[in-house]
Design a protein around this motif. Structure first.
Motif, PDB file in Angstrom:
ATOM      1  N   GLU A   1       7.065  -9.818  -5.524  1.00 54.64           N
ATOM      2  CA  GLU A   1       7.325  -8.504  -6.123  1.00 54.64           C
ATOM      3  C   GLU A   1       7.223  -7.504  -5.239  1.00 54.64           C
ATOM      4  O   GLU A   1       7.742  -6.220  -5.120  1.00 54.64           O
ATOM      5  CB  GLU A   1       6.399  -8.662  -7.127  1.00 54.64           C
ATOM      6  N   ASP A   2       6.164  -7.560  -4.175  1.00 55.68           N
ATOM      7  CA  ASP A   2       5.841  -6.442  -3.279  1.00 55.68           C
ATOM      8  C   ASP A   2       7.074  -6.259  -2.275  1.00 55.68           C
ATOM      9  O   ASP A   2       7.546  -5.351  -1.828  1.00 55.68           O
ATOM     10  CB  ASP A   2       4.618  -6.812  -2.273  1.00 55.68           C
ATOM     11  N   VAL A   3       7.616  -7.358  -1.631  1.00 53.31           N
ATOM     12  CA  VAL A   3       8.739  -7.452  -0.805  1.00 53.31           C
ATOM     13  C   VAL A   3      10.243  -6.528  -1.568  1.00 53.31           C
ATOM     14  O   VAL A   3      10.925  -5.596  -1.175  1.00 53.31           O
ATOM     15  CB  VAL A   3       9.417  -8.861  -0.621  1.00 53.31           C
TER      16      VAL A   3
ATOM     17  N   PRO B   1       7.675  -9.190   6.786  1.00 54.31           N
ATOM     18  CA  PRO B   1       6.863 -10.530   6.371  1.00 54.31           C
ATOM     19  C   PRO B   1       7.226 -10.937   5.025  1.00 54.31           C
ATOM     20  O   PRO B   1       7.024 -10.130   4.030  1.00 54.31           O
ATOM     21  CB  PRO B   1       5.660 -10.141   6.683  1.00 54.31           C
ATOM     22  N   ILE B   2       7.623 -12.273   4.623  1.00 56.58           N
ATOM     23  CA  ILE B   2       7.846 -12.666   3.242  1.00 56.58           C
ATOM     24  C   ILE B   2       6.982 -13.939   2.836  1.00 56.58           C
ATOM     25  O   ILE B   2       6.837 -14.483   1.725  1.00 56.58           O
ATOM     26  CB  ILE B   2       8.871 -12.935   3.107  1.00 56.58           C
TER      27      ILE B   2
ATOM     28  N   GLY C   1       0.856  -1.317  -0.005  1.00 50.29           N
ATOM     29  CA  GLY C   1       0.003   0.059   0.084  1.00 50.29           C
ATOM     30  C   GLY C   1       0.934   1.368   0.066  1.00 50.29           C
ATOM     31  O   GLY C   1       2.105   1.285   0.265  1.00 50.29           O
ATOM     32  N   GLY C   2       0.067   2.485  -0.317  1.00 46.58           N
ATOM     33  CA  GLY C   2       0.865   3.705  -0.181  1.00 46.58           C
ATOM     34  C   GLY C   2       1.547   3.972   1.132  1.00 46.58           C
ATOM     35  O   GLY C   2       2.312   5.149   1.178  1.00 46.58           O
ATOM     36  N   HIS C   3       1.250   3.153   2.376  1.00 42.59           N
ATOM     37  CA  HIS C   3       1.630   3.750   3.677  1.00 42.59           C
ATOM     38  C   HIS C   3       3.307   3.499   3.600  1.00 42.59           C
ATOM     39  O   HIS C   3       3.933   4.217   4.571  1.00 42.59           O
ATOM     40  CB  HIS C   3       1.013   2.683   4.590  1.00 42.59           C
TER      41      HIS C   3
END
Length: 387
Positions: A327-329, A309-310, A290-292
């Motif tokens: 990809e988020d990581v 967290p992965i 998220g943008g946070h």
């Protein structure tokens, strides 16, 4: 005549009920913005966390728009129930999501796919006597951290029966976990906080201060009654009252709370920034993308250690509400640019995902140079000297 009067009365009651139901469905959902007025807020325009609901007893927190990358202004106070339901990600995990997860886990077990070996662990030894900057992984999102002489414990949940998934690691030696200054809870998800675990920790840490998001004081029950001064609640962007030259700030996360569906989102969730004179640590807790993360980087551009967290990212249709994909990581690391990254939340519980897959994906990202940070893979129970 009496029969006609009764019939008219019944019709009027039915019409009244229908009108009440229609009004209830279309009327703007009552909203309240809450914060801890006794604590400082590092973001001047922050209105507080949003609670929604018609009754005080069933109001719930939601992932506010900026967590999803929305604008920087306070959200509208006239958010209708229908529009809330159409904004994906604001509402957290539902009964439908729980059903999908159960089916997913059952299908995974039925396929009997060979899995990586469970995590190895080292029995805790001389943990509380350590003096240098160290981090000790206790499984999932729980770490014993000593930094610049201050000791922290994050998200302790060690009981085998704490959640619906079997815990694959033995409970740690509670006698080794003593001398804690602070216990940090990112939420009361069952894999992140367990009352039985916290009660056992209190025995050897009678003066340890619990730093928690809004609403957890009530959930903690008897722990609150026995030592109310040792529990502090905060909203997002708020700093706790801490002693010495350290600050602990609760920051946003895209997640959920509640050990059961009936308790879902009655309490807040979040992540933590720990600052000492020499170091800045980021503990992500449980969070989806998220943008946070950009906001965290804006407020804290110089992070030394990030605990990220992965694991447990499938099925993505459900888990992306509170978990990061590989990809988020990579995107997170590129956004926060921590000097060191320590992965967590994998291999501890038997979920629907292969146990070894998250770490394999993480190592693949590291091999491709997509982490933009120095990774450190910890063995459970290992006393790791923070570089």
């Amino acid at each position: 005549m009496n029969t006609n009067n009764k019939r008219h009365r019944a019709v009027n009651i039915l019409i009244g009920l229908l009108l009440f139901t229609l009004i209830w469905l279309v009327w703007p959902t009552p909203e309240t913005y809450v914060t801890n007025n006794a604590l400082p807020t590092i973001r001047p325009t922050w209105p507080g966390n949003r609670l929604i609901g018609h009754r005080l007893s069933d109001r719930t927190y939601i992932n506010m728009p900026e967590v999803l990358g929305g604008d920087d202004q306070a959200p509208s106070r006239a958010l209708r129930k229908s529009s809330l339901q159409n904004q994906p990600g604001l509402k957290s995990r539902t009964w439908r999501d729980e059903l999908i997860l159960k089916i997913y886990a059952n299908r995974r077990q039925d396929r009997e796919i060979p899995d990586s070996a469970p995590l190895s662990s080292i029995p805790l030894s001389n943990l509380w006597q350590t003096t240098g900057n160290t981090a000790v992984w206790l499984g999932h999102a729980s770490f014993f951290i000593r930094i610049d002489g201050i000791t922290f414990l994050t998200d302790p949940s060690y009981s085998p029966s704490a959640c619906g998934y079997p815990r694959l690691l033995p409970e740690p030696d509670y006698n080794q976990i003593r001398g804690l200054d602070y216990i940090l809870l990112s939420s009361n998800q069952p894999t992140h906080a367990d009352i039985q675990t916290l009660e056992r920790l209190r025995i050897n840490n009678p003066s340890g201060v619990m730093l928690v998001p809004l609403g957890l004081r009530h959930w903690l029950g008897d722990l609150t009654k026995s030592a109310p001064e040792l529990i502090q609640e905060a909203g997002w962007f708020q700093q706790y009252r801490t002693y010495g030259n350290i600050t602990v700030t609760l920051m946003p996360a895209r997640s959920w709370s509640g050990p059961t569906l009936s308790e879902r989102d009655r309490t807040l969730w979040g992540s933590f920034i720990i600052q000492t004179p020499g170091h800045t640590l980021y503990f992500a807790g449980s969070s989806g993308w998220g943008g946070h993360f950009e906001q965290i980087a804006r407020h804290f551009p110089d992070i030394d250690y990030a605990f990220i967290p992965i694991g447990a990212f499938g099925p993505e249709s459900v888990m992306n509400k509170s978990q990061l994909t590989p990809e988020d990581v990579s995107r997170l690391c590129q956004t926060l640019r921590p000097r060191h990254i320590i992965p967590m939340s994998y291999g501890t519980y038997m979920t629907g995902d292969p146990l070894g897959e998250p770490l394999e994906q993480f190592l693949d990202l590291a091999a491709q140079g997509l982490l933009y940070s120095e990774p450190h893979i910890l063995t459970v129970g290992q006393i790791f000297a923070l570089p």
